[in-house]
Write a protein that holds these residues in place. Structure first.
Motif, PDB file in Angstrom:
ATOM      1  N   TYR A 116       0.876  -1.062  -0.001  1.00  0.00           N
ATOM      2  CA  TYR A 116      -0.204   0.168  -0.162  1.00  0.00           C
ATOM      3  C   TYR A 116       0.979   1.236  -0.161  1.00  0.00           C
ATOM      4  CZ  TYR A 116      -3.776  -3.091   1.144  1.00  0.00           C
ATOM      5  OH  TYR A 116      -4.734  -4.183   0.907  1.00  0.00           O
ATOM      6  N   LYS A 117       1.942   1.163   0.257  1.00  0.00           N
ATOM      7  CA  LYS A 117       2.819   2.225   0.473  1.00  0.00           C
ATOM      8  C   LYS A 117       3.751   2.428  -0.983  1.00  0.00           C
ATOM      9  CE  LYS A 117       4.338   2.295   5.195  1.00  0.00           C
ATOM     10  NZ  LYS A 117       5.587   1.868   6.179  1.00  0.00           N
ATOM     11  N   GLU A 118       3.990   1.620  -1.658  1.00  0.00           N
ATOM     12  CA  GLU A 118       4.594   1.731  -3.020  1.00  0.00           C
ATOM     13  C   GLU A 118       3.571   1.382  -4.067  1.00  0.00           C
ATOM     14  OE1 GLU A 118       7.668   2.806  -2.911  1.00  0.00           O
ATOM     15  OE2 GLU A 118       8.143   2.684  -1.053  1.00  0.00           O
ATOM     16  N   ASP A 119       4.228   1.772  -5.254  1.00  0.00           N
ATOM     17  CA  ASP A 119       3.536   1.470  -6.470  1.00  0.00           C
ATOM     18  C   ASP A 119       4.279   0.520  -7.212  1.00  0.00           C
ATOM     19  OD1 ASP A 119       1.641   1.512  -8.866  1.00  0.00           O
ATOM     20  OD2 ASP A 119       2.332   3.396  -9.491  1.00  0.00           O
ATOM     21  N   PHE A 120       3.769  -0.786  -6.918  1.00  0.00           N
ATOM     22  CA  PHE A 120       4.594  -1.758  -7.721  1.00  0.00           C
ATOM     23  C   PHE A 120       3.817  -2.359  -8.814  1.00  0.00           C
ATOM     24  CE2 PHE A 120       5.713  -2.634  -3.287  1.00  0.00           C
ATOM     25  CZ  PHE A 120       7.087  -2.396  -3.277  1.00  0.00           C
ATOM     26  N   GLU A 121       4.779  -3.053  -9.916  1.00  0.00           N
ATOM     27  CA  GLU A 121       4.009  -3.344 -11.155  1.00  0.00           C
ATOM     28  C   GLU A 121       3.824  -5.171 -11.091  1.00  0.00           C
ATOM     29  OE1 GLU A 121       5.746  -2.197 -14.626  1.00  0.00           O
ATOM     30  OE2 GLU A 121       5.344  -0.060 -14.250  1.00  0.00           O
ATOM     31  N   PRO A 122       2.858  -5.490 -11.545  1.00  0.00           N
ATOM     32  CA  PRO A 122       2.779  -7.105 -11.514  1.00  0.00           C
ATOM     33  C   PRO A 122       4.045  -7.683 -12.183  1.00  0.00           C
ATOM     34  CG  PRO A 122       0.783  -6.172 -12.061  1.00  0.00           C
ATOM     35  CD  PRO A 122       1.611  -4.904 -12.171  1.00  0.00           C
ATOM     36  N   HIS A 123       4.528  -8.937 -11.962  1.00  0.00           N
ATOM     37  CA  HIS A 123       5.608  -9.604 -12.444  1.00  0.00           C
ATOM     38  C   HIS A 123       5.141 -10.081 -13.887  1.00  0.00           C
ATOM     39  CE1 HIS A 123       8.858 -12.215 -12.675  1.00  0.00           C
ATOM     40  NE2 HIS A 123       8.397 -13.047 -13.150  1.00  0.00           N
ATOM     41  N   LYS A 124       5.999  -9.552 -14.900  1.00  0.00           N
ATOM     42  CA  LYS A 124       5.939  -9.914 -16.298  1.00  0.00           C
ATOM     43  C   LYS A 124       6.551 -11.449 -16.569  1.00  0.00           C
ATOM     44  CE  LYS A 124       6.100  -5.091 -17.788  1.00  0.00           C
ATOM     45  NZ  LYS A 124       6.672  -4.114 -18.529  1.00  0.00           N
ATOM     46  N   ASN A 125       5.626 -12.247 -17.278  1.00  0.00           N
ATOM     47  CA  ASN A 125       6.235 -13.646 -17.201  1.00  0.00           C
ATOM     48  C   ASN A 125       7.323 -13.518 -18.272  1.00  0.00           C
ATOM     49  OD1 ASN A 125       4.375 -14.682 -15.293  1.00  0.00           O
ATOM     50  ND2 ASN A 125       2.637 -14.958 -16.825  1.00  0.00           N
ATOM     51  N   ARG A 126       8.391 -14.401 -18.317  1.00  0.00           N
ATOM     52  CA  ARG A 126       9.138 -14.677 -19.346  1.00  0.00           C
ATOM     53  C   ARG A 126       8.949 -15.555 -20.057  1.00  0.00           C
ATOM     54  NH1 ARG A 126      15.114 -13.648 -16.975  1.00  0.00           N
ATOM     55  NH2 ARG A 126      15.510 -13.916 -19.311  1.00  0.00           N
ATOM     56  N   GLY A 127       9.526 -15.675 -21.394  1.00  0.00           N
ATOM     57  CA  GLY A 127       9.425 -16.925 -22.387  1.00  0.00           C
ATOM     58  C   GLY A 127      10.078 -18.160 -21.789  1.00  0.00           C
TER      59      GLY A 127
END
Length: 400
Positions: A116-127
């Motif tokens: 809730y403190k930070e603005d994180f991006e969801p993990h991007k799946n790698r090939g």
């Protein structure tokens, strides 16, 4: 509502803490084993939170080597978004508390608070293809280190049994060299066999070479046996160890050859591999490591982020009126990528293989920069080129 589930991952189990919204814990924290049954129960728990809050909960966890792999694979199978956090970030957040408390329950709780403190991006799946290439490249590095260690032990034993043997073959670790040493490990065994028998053995272990070459090697082996300070081996244990290390050297050579073949075959299926190889100074092995460590270039929206990922971005230290003028690189990224780039720069500037890079290196040297600082600047420049080439899907043109 903005629900989140924090996971403190350990070996074989994880601690789970859920929040329905900011400052609103959902239920009590509980432990979850990394078994199929309990992972399915965890998926059911996520669906329960979704029904209560009306929102799909985000899962946040630390990257913990391979311990988090079962959870990540389970979530990807169910198409659940998650945030894979660098442990440095969560560690710095925990230090903000005055209380010195460390438990799995609190760690899972703190991950939710941090969300809730930070603005994180969801993990991007790698090939899968690039991940397979990365796994094979890393395994090659591990096996290479083990091979080098066996070499050192082999040298130690050889120094106590037959030190003069080093001068016989150009490559001490070639098949014919190690096979001959295994067959005739002592001066006594060589002198007893005689030169004619040695010629036959050399021809047997290396049939593609001429008889003249075999006779020359046999004569060298006889000469080295006569010069050997250890005409008789006192310790039988040395011979046992010598043969054991020769077997291990053959074993690792076979594994490394197999890994190299698989890496090249897999890398040739990746379009980016040929693009990276178009840069002078980057060969097959370095190109495979660079592309496997970087992964999909779309993960980075700016070349500076790629530079930071490699850990060659400069650290900054400033306090009040003081600003540090001597700053080291952060080294917080991929060490394997950083090492490969260092080797690529060295290969590029030597003999001016990469004219553009050599000109840039000479420019930095003329500005009074030390050699290592100039090399780091070249690594930074090389990363910018790699970023541009991969984004545009173009090959390198060395027109300096």
């Amino acid at each position: 509502m903005n629900p989140v589930v924090g996971l403190d991952v350990a070996k074989g189990e994880s601690q789970v803490q859920a929040f329905s919204d900011k400052s609103k814990p959902y239920g009590k924290s509980f432990s979850m084993k990394h078994t199929r049954e309990e992972l399915d129960q965890f998926i059911g728990f996520l669906k329960e939170i979704e029904e209560v809050t009306g929102q799909v909960p985000m899962v946040i966890l630390e990257s913990t080597g391979h311990y988090h792999s079962p959870i990540v694979q389970c979530m990807e199978e169910h198409e659940i978004l998650y945030i894979l956090l660098n442990p440095i970030i969560s560690y710095q957040a925990k230090k903000s508390s005055l209380r010195k408390v460390k438990t799995d329950v609190i760690d899972a709780y703190q991950l939710c608070v941090l969300y809730y403190k930070e603005d994180f991006e969801p993990h991007k799946n790698r090939g899968i293809q690039l991940l397979n290439l990365r796994n094979l490249s890393r395994q090659q590095e591990i096996v290479t280190n083990m091979y080098v260690e066996v070499k050192l032990h082999f040298h130690t034993i050889l120094d106590q049994v037959f030190p003069e043997y080093r001068k016989v073959f150009g490559d001490l670790y070639s098949k014919v060299s190690l096979s001959m040493l295994k067959e005739y490990p002592t001066s006594e065994a060589i002198l007893t066999a005689g030169e004619s028998r040695l010629v036959e053995s050399v021809m047997e272990f290396c049939p593609r070479r001429s008889g003249q070459w075999a006779r020359e090697k046999a004569k060298k082996i006889m000469d080295s046996a006569s010069r050997n300070p250890f005409q008789k081996v006192v310790y039988e244990s040395h011979l046992i160890n010598l043969r054991m290390y020769i077997d291990l050297l053959f074993h690792y050579q076979g594994h490394l050859s197999d890994l190299e073949g698989r890496i090249v075959a897999l890398a040739n299926e990746v379009e980016e591999y040929k693009i990276i190889q178009s840069i002078p100074g980057i060969g097959e092995k370095i190109a495979a490591t660079i592309i496997s460590e970087i992964g999909e270039i779309d993960r980075f929206n700016h070349p500076k982020k790629l530079v930071a990922f490699a850990g060659v971005d400069p650290s900054v230290h400033s306090s009040g009126k003081f600003t540090a003028t001597i700053n080291h690189i952060t080294k917080r990224g991929s060490s394997r990528l950083r090492h490969s780039l260092y080797l690529a720069v060295l290969c590029g500037i030597r003999s001016s293989r990469n004219k553009k890079l050599k000109a840039f290196y000479d420019k930095k040297k003329s500005e009074g920069k030390p050699a290592k600082v100039a090399i780091v600047a070249c690594i930074n420049k090389l990363l910018h080129w790699i970023y541009a080439l991969l984004k545009r899907k173009e090959t390198f043109l060395d027109l300096a």
